[in-house]
Design an enzyme around this catalytic site. Sequence first.
Site, PDB file in Angstrom:
ATOM      1  CD  GLN A  77      -1.925   3.621  -0.175  1.00 18.85           C
ATOM      2  OE1 GLN A  77      -2.732   2.770   0.141  1.00 18.85           O
ATOM      3  NE2 GLN A  77      -0.612   3.412  -0.136  1.00 18.85           N
ATOM      4  CB  SER A  78      -6.108   3.033  -6.692  1.00 18.65           C
ATOM      5  OG  SER A  78      -7.248   2.460  -7.301  1.00 18.65           O
ATOM      6  CG  ASN A  79      -9.887   1.900  -1.723  1.00 16.15           C
ATOM      7  OD1 ASN A  79      -9.146   1.446  -0.859  1.00 16.15           O
ATOM      8  ND2 ASN A  79     -10.492   3.074  -1.597  1.00 16.15           N
ATOM      9  CB  ALA A  81      -5.179  -0.108  -8.264  1.00 19.88           C
TER      10      ALA A  81
END
Length: 331
Positions: A77-79, A81
């Site tokens: 859930q990386s912002n 990325a």
Amino acid sequence: MRLASFPRFPLLSGPTPLQRAERFERALGPDSPRIFIKRDDHTGLAYGGNKARKLEYLVADALAQNATVLVTEGVVQSNHARMTAAAAVLAGLKSYLILDSRNGLEEQGNLLLDRLMGAECGIVPTVEERIAARTGVPAMLVERGERPYFIPTGGSNALGSLGYVRAVHELNTQLLELGIDPEVVYFPTGSQGTLAGLVVGSKLLGTVWSPLAVGVEGDEHELRADAAPLVNATLELICSPVTIAPEEIRIEGNFSGAGYGIPTEAGLEAIHLLARTEAIFLDPVYTGKAMSALIAHVREGRYTPDQSIVFIHTGGTPSLFVHREILLGSS
């Protein structure tokens, strides 16, 4: 400063708003200071967020090196990325995301957006495997005939940190226009790039306010020690003779809870309170924890009603949808 000499690939739609949160102030009581929110969730790239400021410099560098694919890493859930994938689309590049699933593998939120933007996602179960892939993935892409450009977690290197050195000037201009002299600027910190830029910008521009980072994981002493090299590398990049010692960096480390990506009760309260008073959405990983520190400090009487403080909303909205059950259960 040499900041203007570094090329940027335009990703921001303009200066982000600085809004007073008067209903939120009233909810905190009559002794609340004036609270202003810098809306970096409105940077204008794929649901916004602070990473756009860093990626302007990093993408420009990738293009200068004739890269064909942006490679970065983070959790599922990386912002960062998600925003790297978006920046790649606008720059006409491909993207490869190395993601670890330690906090879940739901095809929702940021991961859903990554897929929609055509990012190639290499998902591994652990942080250790993600770290190992940092060398393996670029090598694999070279074998395919690509020219990869690797961006570290959060875009947090000296070049990326220039985005928040520049943001200090933007914020100061807005404060001057509004006639505000805040005491403190709150913001979350994880990979430390936003921190490095704000600390450097504040130091070099001599701001009346001090930056106060709220850690989303780890011990504050370790975070401070980890941040100092990046802060000083950023200073060195712009040829500043100034150096900053770890003890000069303000980090609040009492609101991170059980670890990265694990919501806290205080953070969930902050999410609900700001949503119900200002219709502004925080996330449980970064901004919710940072806002819970601000709320606690106001409630303990650290500020007076004639003072002002600023909160930088660094984004993260898409991850809200992954935490639906936790958020609804806490209401």
